[in-house]
Design a protein around this motif. Structure first.
Motif, PDB file in Angstrom:
ATOM      1  N   PRO A  17      19.580 -16.101  10.520  1.00 30.87           N
ATOM      2  CA  PRO A  17      19.751 -17.689  10.228  1.00 30.87           C
ATOM      3  C   PRO A  17      18.369 -17.775   9.623  1.00 30.87           C
ATOM      4  CG  PRO A  17      19.845 -17.005  12.353  1.00 30.87           C
ATOM      5  CD  PRO A  17      19.583 -15.850  11.943  1.00 30.87           C
ATOM      6  N   THR A  18      18.374 -18.520   8.377  1.00 30.93           N
ATOM      7  CA  THR A  18      17.088 -18.870   7.626  1.00 30.93           C
ATOM      8  C   THR A  18      17.115 -20.166   7.110  1.00 30.93           C
ATOM      9  OG1 THR A  18      17.738 -18.427   5.307  1.00 30.93           O
ATOM     10  CG2 THR A  18      17.159 -16.486   6.813  1.00 30.93           C
ATOM     11  N   MET A  19      16.062 -20.780   6.629  1.00 33.00           N
ATOM     12  CA  MET A  19      15.808 -22.073   6.001  1.00 33.00           C
ATOM     13  C   MET A  19      15.784 -21.837   4.383  1.00 33.00           C
ATOM     14  SD  MET A  19      14.083 -24.474   8.476  1.00 33.00           S
ATOM     15  CE  MET A  19      12.382 -24.080   8.269  1.00 33.00           C
ATOM     16  N   GLY A  20      16.028 -20.487   3.949  1.00 33.90           N
ATOM     17  CA  GLY A  20      15.970 -20.222   2.377  1.00 33.90           C
ATOM     18  C   GLY A  20      14.850 -20.173   1.876  1.00 33.90           C
ATOM     19  N   HIS A  72      12.235 -14.588   0.916  1.00 33.97           N
ATOM     20  CA  HIS A  72      11.317 -13.799   0.336  1.00 33.97           C
ATOM     21  C   HIS A  72      11.406 -12.332   1.237  1.00 33.97           C
ATOM     22  CE1 HIS A  72       9.418 -14.381   4.375  1.00 33.97           C
ATOM     23  NE2 HIS A  72       9.391 -15.889   4.174  1.00 33.97           N
ATOM     24  N   GLY A 108      10.207 -11.084   3.495  1.00 34.69           N
ATOM     25  CA  GLY A 108      10.115 -10.980   5.015  1.00 34.69           C
ATOM     26  C   GLY A 108      11.652 -11.099   5.460  1.00 34.69           C
ATOM     27  N   HIS A 109      12.153 -12.255   4.674  1.00 35.93           N
ATOM     28  CA  HIS A 109      13.759 -12.453   5.005  1.00 35.93           C
ATOM     29  C   HIS A 109      14.587 -11.150   4.646  1.00 35.93           C
ATOM     30  CE1 HIS A 109      12.299 -16.814   4.188  1.00 35.93           C
ATOM     31  NE2 HIS A 109      12.838 -16.889   5.569  1.00 35.93           N
ATOM     32  N   LEU A 143      14.743  -8.643   7.287  1.00 34.59           N
ATOM     33  CA  LEU A 143      15.661  -8.874   8.340  1.00 34.59           C
ATOM     34  C   LEU A 143      17.150  -8.492   8.077  1.00 34.59           C
ATOM     35  CD1 LEU A 143      13.388 -10.246   9.526  1.00 34.59           C
ATOM     36  CD2 LEU A 143      14.744 -12.534   9.858  1.00 34.59           C
ATOM     37  N   TYR A 187       9.897 -29.030   1.777  1.00 31.91           N
ATOM     38  CA  TYR A 187      10.262 -27.685   1.890  1.00 31.91           C
ATOM     39  C   TYR A 187      11.086 -27.201   0.808  1.00 31.91           C
ATOM     40  CZ  TYR A 187      10.886 -23.482   4.972  1.00 31.91           C
ATOM     41  OH  TYR A 187      10.936 -22.247   5.347  1.00 31.91           O
ATOM     42  N   TYR A 209      19.152 -11.585  14.054  1.00 33.09           N
ATOM     43  CA  TYR A 209      17.984 -11.075  13.465  1.00 33.09           C
ATOM     44  C   TYR A 209      17.029 -12.079  13.287  1.00 33.09           C
ATOM     45  CZ  TYR A 209      20.871  -7.101  13.228  1.00 33.09           C
ATOM     46  OH  TYR A 209      21.778  -5.751  13.521  1.00 33.09           O
ATOM     47  N   GLY A 265      12.441 -12.882  13.005  1.00 31.64           N
ATOM     48  CA  GLY A 265      11.201 -12.291  12.594  1.00 31.64           C
ATOM     49  C   GLY A 265      10.121 -12.496  14.006  1.00 31.64           C
ATOM     50  N   ASP A 306       7.567 -15.532  13.665  1.00 28.72           N
ATOM     51  CA  ASP A 306       7.613 -16.770  14.788  1.00 28.72           C
ATOM     52  C   ASP A 306       8.147 -16.170  16.097  1.00 28.72           C
ATOM     53  OD1 ASP A 306       7.920 -18.986  12.648  1.00 28.72           O
ATOM     54  OD2 ASP A 306       9.170 -17.320  12.054  1.00 28.72           O
ATOM     55  N   TYR A 338       6.564  -8.984   8.147  1.00 27.38           N
ATOM     56  CA  TYR A 338       6.405  -8.320   6.616  1.00 27.38           C
ATOM     57  C   TYR A 338       5.214  -9.471   5.997  1.00 27.38           C
ATOM     58  CZ  TYR A 338       8.028  -6.091   2.558  1.00 27.38           C
ATOM     59  OH  TYR A 338       8.199  -5.131   1.541  1.00 27.38           O
ATOM     60  N   ALA A 354       0.737 -13.187   5.927  1.00 29.64           N
ATOM     61  CA  ALA A 354       2.368 -12.962   6.487  1.00 29.64           C
ATOM     62  C   ALA A 354       3.092 -13.781   5.539  1.00 29.64           C
ATOM     63  CB  ALA A 354       2.310 -13.756   7.965  1.00 29.64           C
TER      64      ALA A 354
HETATM   65  P1  AMP Z   1      12.762 -19.307   8.009  1.00 27.96           P
HETATM   66  O1  AMP Z   1      13.553 -19.346   6.677  1.00 27.96           O
HETATM   67  O2  AMP Z   1      11.182 -19.337   7.853  1.00 27.96           O
HETATM   68  O3  AMP Z   1      13.234 -20.244   9.213  1.00 27.96           O
HETATM   69  O4  AMP Z   1      12.676 -17.897   8.655  1.00 27.96           O
HETATM   70  C1  AMP Z   1      13.921 -17.134   8.861  1.00 27.96           C
HETATM   71  C2  AMP Z   1      13.542 -15.992   9.795  1.00 27.96           C
HETATM   72  O5  AMP Z   1      12.807 -15.052   8.984  1.00 27.96           O
HETATM   73  C3  AMP Z   1      13.045 -16.357  10.928  1.00 27.96           C
HETATM   74  O6  AMP Z   1      13.479 -15.214  12.080  1.00 27.96           O
HETATM   75  C4  AMP Z   1      11.481 -15.866  10.790  1.00 27.96           C
HETATM   76  O7  AMP Z   1      11.001 -15.397  11.896  1.00 27.96           O
HETATM   77  C5  AMP Z   1      11.894 -14.778   9.748  1.00 27.96           C
HETATM   78  N1  AMP Z   1      10.537 -14.556   8.917  1.00 27.96           N
HETATM   79  C6  AMP Z   1      10.091 -15.347   8.060  1.00 27.96           C
HETATM   80  N2  AMP Z   1       8.722 -14.947   7.621  1.00 27.96           N
HETATM   81  C7  AMP Z   1       8.932 -13.491   7.948  1.00 27.96           C
HETATM   82  C8  AMP Z   1       8.008 -12.405   7.726  1.00 27.96           C
HETATM   83  N3  AMP Z   1       7.009 -12.698   6.913  1.00 27.96           N
HETATM   84  N4  AMP Z   1       8.283 -11.306   8.563  1.00 27.96           N
HETATM   85  C9  AMP Z   1       9.329 -11.045   9.132  1.00 27.96           C
HETATM   86  N5  AMP Z   1      10.284 -12.187   9.588  1.00 27.96           N
HETATM   87  C10 AMP Z   1      10.088 -13.353   8.670  1.00 27.96           C
END
Ligand code: AMP
Length: 283
Positions: free
Chosen positions: A28-31, A34, A36-37, A40, A71, A147, A149, A152, A178, A185
Motif C-alpha cells: 500500500p502506498t500513497m504514490g 521513489h 524506498g517504495h 518494498l 501531496y 509490505y 517500511g 514509518d 531506503y 530517508a
Molecule cells: P507512503 O507512500 O509514504 O504512504 O509509503 C508507503 C510505504 O512505503 C510505507 O510502508 C512506508 O513506510 C514505505 N516507505 C516510504 N519511504 C520509505 C523508505 N525511504 N524506505 C523504506 N520504506 C519506505
C-alpha cells in the motif's frame, strides 16, 4: 501492466490469477513512488507470484488540509517506474468516494498506548485514518503478505496491532529504510524541498547516526539535550520531536534497561514540509 480504479474489477482479476499456491503480496502506498517504495515492491516480487501496489492519497490520515492538497500525485510516472521492475505488477488506484463507499470518515480503533506516542501525539486522528484505509484495502485485495517500511516504524507497529484487532489473514512484513546518497530517508515529500533544503535535511540522519554512536555511553537525557542544541543551530530545520523509545511500547525511556531494544525517532519541519526518520540504537 493492469491498473484498476474500482474494487470489483480488481477482485475479479485477482480471482482469475489466484490459482494453486500462488500468493498475493501487497504494497500500500500513497504514490509519488521513489526507490524506498520500489524496494518494498522488489521484496514483494521476490516472495509472491502476484503483486498488487495501491496508489491512493488517503484523506482520512491527513490532519492538515494543506499537506493533503500539496501531496504529490504522479500516477502515470508511478506506473512507468513500476514497469521497470516487472510487467505484471497490478496497480490499484481507486478514488476516495468509491473506496470509502461515499462515507469518507475514520473508524475509531483501540490500538492501545502505542497510538498515543510520537506521530499519534502530533498528528491527531492519523492512525485511525491509516487503520481505516488499510482495513478497507486488505478486505478488497485479500493479500497473503503486506509490505511496510520501517521509515514509518510506529505505523508498522500500528498495522501489526490492526491485524490483531481485525483478525484479517495477512502477514505483515517490515522492510528497512531506503536512503538517498546523503543519508536522507527517501520520502515523497522530499520532492517538495528545494535543492538547498534537501541538502540541509541530510543533517537529520547525520544527527541520528551520532546518537547511535553515543548511545553506548550517554544517557537518553544527555542525547535529548544534545540533539535539541544541534537543531537550535540549524536555521532551515525546525525540530518537532526527538525521542528515544523502546521498540515494543514506543514509550520514551528515562533509563536504559538490559535486553530492551531501542530506537531513536525524529520529526523535523523543513519550511512547511514535515520529515520523519528513525534508527535502531542497540540492535
Ligand atoms: P507512503 O507512500 O509514504 O504512504 O509509503 C508507503 C510505504 O512505503 C510505507 O510502508 C512506508 O513506510 C514505505 N516507505 C516510504 N519511504 C520509505 C523508505 N525511504 N524506505 C523504506 N520504506 C519506505
Amino acid at each position: 501492466m493492469p491498473t484498476f480504479k474500482d474494487a470489483t474489477s480488481l477482485q475479479a482479476f485477482l480471482n482469475s490469477q489466484r490459482t494453486g499456491n500462488n500468493t498475493v503480496g501487497f504494497v500500500p502506498t500513497m504514490g509519488a513512488l521513489h526507490k524506498g517504495h520500489l524496494a518494498l515492491v522488489t521484496s514483494a516480487l521476490s516472495q509472491n507470484e502476484i503483486v498488487v501496489v495501491s496508489i491512493f492519497v488517503n484523506p482520512t490520515q491527513f490532519g492538515n488540509a494543506g499537506d493533503l492538497k500539496n501531496y504529490p500525485r504522479t500516477l502515470s510516472k508511478d506506473e512507468t517506474l513500476l514497469k521497470t521492475l516487472h510487467n505484471d505488477i497490478i496497480v490499484f488506484a481507486p478514488n476516495a468516494e468509491d473506496l470509502y463507499n461515499g462515507n469518507i470518515t475514520s473508524n475509531s480503533y483501540n490500538f492501545g498506548a502505542i497510538a498515543n506516542e510520537m506521530e499519534g501525539k502530533y498528528r491527531q486522528g492519523h492512525f485511525n485514518g491509516v487503520g481505516t484505509v488499510l482495513e478497507l484495502l486488505f478486505d478488497i485485495v485479500k493479500p497473503d503478505y503486506a509490505y511496510f517500511g520501517e521509515k514509518d516504524f510506529q505505523q508498522l507497529q500500528i498495522v501489526r496491532k490492526l491485524i490483531s484487532l481485525t483478525k484479517q489473514p495477512v502477514t505483515i512484513v517490515g522492510c528497512p529504510i531506503y536512503r538517498e546518497n546523503s543519508g536522507l530517508a527517501m520520502s515523497s515529500r522530499n520532492e517538495r524541498l528545494s535543492k538547498e533544503r534537501r541538502e540541509a535535511s541530510a543533517f537529520i540522519y547525520k544527527t541520528l547516526q551520532k546518537v547511535k554512536e553515543d548511545f553506548k555511553y550517554k544517557s537518553a537525557r544527555q542525547l535529548n539535550e544534545w540533539v535539541k542544541s544541534e537543531f537550535d543551530k540549524q536555521e532551515a530545520l525546525e525540530l518537532e520531536y526527538f525521542e528515544i523509545a523502546n521498540i515494543d511500547t514506543l514509550k520514551t525511556i528515562k533509563r536504559k534497561h538490559k535486553n530492551n531494544k531501542y530506537r531513536a525517532f525524529i520529526a523535523v519541519f523543513v519550511e512547511d514540509v514535515r520529515l520523519i526518520d528513525n534508527v535502531s540504537l542497540n540492535y
